[in-house]
Design an enzyme around this catalytic site. Structure first.
Site, PDB file in Angstrom:
ATOM      1  N   CYS A 105     -16.722  13.447   5.969  1.00 12.84           N
ATOM      2  CA  CYS A 105     -17.407  13.837   4.730  1.00 12.84           C
ATOM      3  C   CYS A 105     -18.332  12.720   4.256  1.00 12.84           C
ATOM      4  O   CYS A 105     -18.756  12.708   3.101  1.00 12.84           O
ATOM      5  CB  CYS A 105     -16.399  14.201   3.645  1.00 12.84           C
ATOM      6  SG  CYS A 105     -15.243  12.877   3.222  1.00 12.84           S
ATOM      7  N   ASP A 140      -8.820  14.554   9.165  1.00 10.06           N
ATOM      8  CA  ASP A 140      -9.767  14.770   8.059  1.00 10.06           C
ATOM      9  C   ASP A 140      -9.728  13.587   7.093  1.00 10.06           C
ATOM     10  O   ASP A 140      -9.228  13.698   5.975  1.00 10.06           O
ATOM     11  CB  ASP A 140      -9.413  16.074   7.339  1.00 10.06           C
ATOM     12  CG  ASP A 140     -10.426  16.430   6.256  1.00 10.06           C
ATOM     13  OD1 ASP A 140     -11.547  15.890   6.288  1.00 10.06           O
ATOM     14  OD2 ASP A 140     -10.087  17.251   5.384  1.00 10.06           O
TER      15      ASP A 140
END
Length: 402
Positions: free
Chosen positions: A339, A299
């Protein structure tokens, strides 16, 4: 009171008619509405070249995004009553999904409140006023939040680059009560400590919550690697879900320290470890050691800050996912995320798919995105920024020396 008019060039209203909220500086008719006639944060009536009102916006002539449309009603007044109505709608949405007051209460354009972000940590609010227009409404925002949720403390988190772009100072300020340095956030079976002022973003990444929780059933009796772990929500959560081992990796010593603290607080310290270092370097080292994990989470922060950086960042995503895939045991799982709003979902699927399937038999078994407290504006792909993919990797087909 009549508002000044921001005139658009011919045909430049098309995106607004489809629902988008932004007007770019090259879309304005500067002959009819010279940009130097506006001050940052001024309210204006946006008008098409044909004289059709598009709605009320706030303006910043120094920004590439010249205006952000706030209300389609040309008679709307962007003040306390308007904010109360929008924030009441935002709060109602969260209360339908969450039984505890821990969520993103307002998500900017996703809640039709451009430039306003509010994260709620029980009785503490962390507020970001990201634009000159929302900064102009600062007191009204604070008054309405106080009226709706009665917080004990409010931190204005202003140390973000978006404020610099808008010509605003980058400072943090406690404007109500005493904002705690550390907040406790419940998630799943755990309670996690995170820092508001010194932590990343607004202190906690609520957007990834459904993807983290969705992975936990796969972690029972599994070895887990959490890369870019921050304070350990995934790694510690995996241990709570029954993982035999959880290794967290982050480049920040403060994050690593917080991982170990959260493991201790949740009673899983013996099964959680933390490594400080560059993600790629740590993964390369683990590969050389022959380590394999049943579940790997990757992530990273946004690798694409600007659209023109996309091509270069694709190589970064490919490298990280290639390394991560080599650490997945046969039959194991890789949860990978991006993201970066400038990387579209199909691009992320392609680059990660190429990275993991060149060496492994791979299956894409689940797609995910941001949680319901980060709503997407249907006409603004910019708000649909979080991509999450869960791969299952079966037979090993790589050569160790590669």
């Amino acid at each position: 009171m009549d508002l000044p008019i921001l005139h658009l060039k011919k045909h430049e209203e098309r995106r607004l008619l489809s629902g988008h909220l932004w007007v770019f500086s090259n879309e304005a008719d500067t002959a009819l509405s010279p940009l130097n006639s506006f001050q940052p944060g001024d309210h204006a009536l946006v008008m098409s070249a044909r004289g059709k009102p598009m709605g009320v916006a706030y303006v910043n002539p120094a920004s590439l995004i010249l205006a952000r449309l706030c209300d389609r009603d040309p008679k709307a007044v962007l003040g306390r009553d308007w904010l109360r109505a929008r924030l009441t709608e935002a709060l109602a949405l969260r209360e339908r999904f969450f039984d505890q007051p821990y969520y993103r209460l307002c998500h900017g354009e996703g809640d039709h409140l451009p430039g306003l972000v509010v994260d709620r940590y029980g009785a503490t609010l962390c507020v970001q006023l990201l634009t000159a227009g929302m900064e102009r409404l600062r007191q009204e925002v604070l008054d309405v939040l106080d009226e709706l949720v009665r917080p004990d403390a409010v931190l204005l988190k202003g140390d973000v680059s978006a404020r610099s772009v808008e010509g605003l100072p980058r400072v943090n300020e406690t404007v109500l009560g005493v904002a705690p340095d550390t907040v406790e956030v419940p998630e799943g079976e755990g309670v996690y400590r995170a820092s508001l002022e010194a932590g990343q973003k607004t202190g906690w990444f609520y957007d990834q919550r459904p993807n983290r929780l969705g992975l936990l059933p796969l972690c029972r009796e599994a070895s887990v690697l959490d890369v870019f772990s921050y304070v350990g929500a995934l790694g510690v959560g995996a241990a709570l879900a029954g993982a035999s081992e959880a290794v967290c990796v982050d480049s920040s010593q403060a994050a690593v320290d917080r991982v170990l603290e959260n493991a201790r607080v949740n009673g899983v310290e013996p099964r959680v470890s933390a490594l400080k270092g560059d993600a790629a370097e740590v993964m390369e080292s683990l590969i050389q050691e022959g380590r394999r994990f049943d579940v790997v989470s990757l992530d990273p922060p946004a690798l694409v800050k600007r659209k023109k950086d996309l091509e270069g960042a694709i190589g970064g995503y490919h490298k990280l996912n290639k390394l991560a895939s080599r650490l997945v045991a046969p039959g194991g799982f890789l949860l990978t995320a991006s993201c970066s709003q400038h990387m579209e979902a199909w691009q992320f699927t392609r680059v990660t798919g190429q990275a993991v399937s060149g060496r492994r038999k791979a299956q894409l078994v689940r797609r995910g995105g941001q949680g319901p407290d980060h709503p997407v504006h249907p006409a603004m792909p910019e708000t649909d920024y979080l991509k999450s993919l869960l791969y299952r990797l079966t037979a090993s087909q790589f050569r160790e020396k590669d």
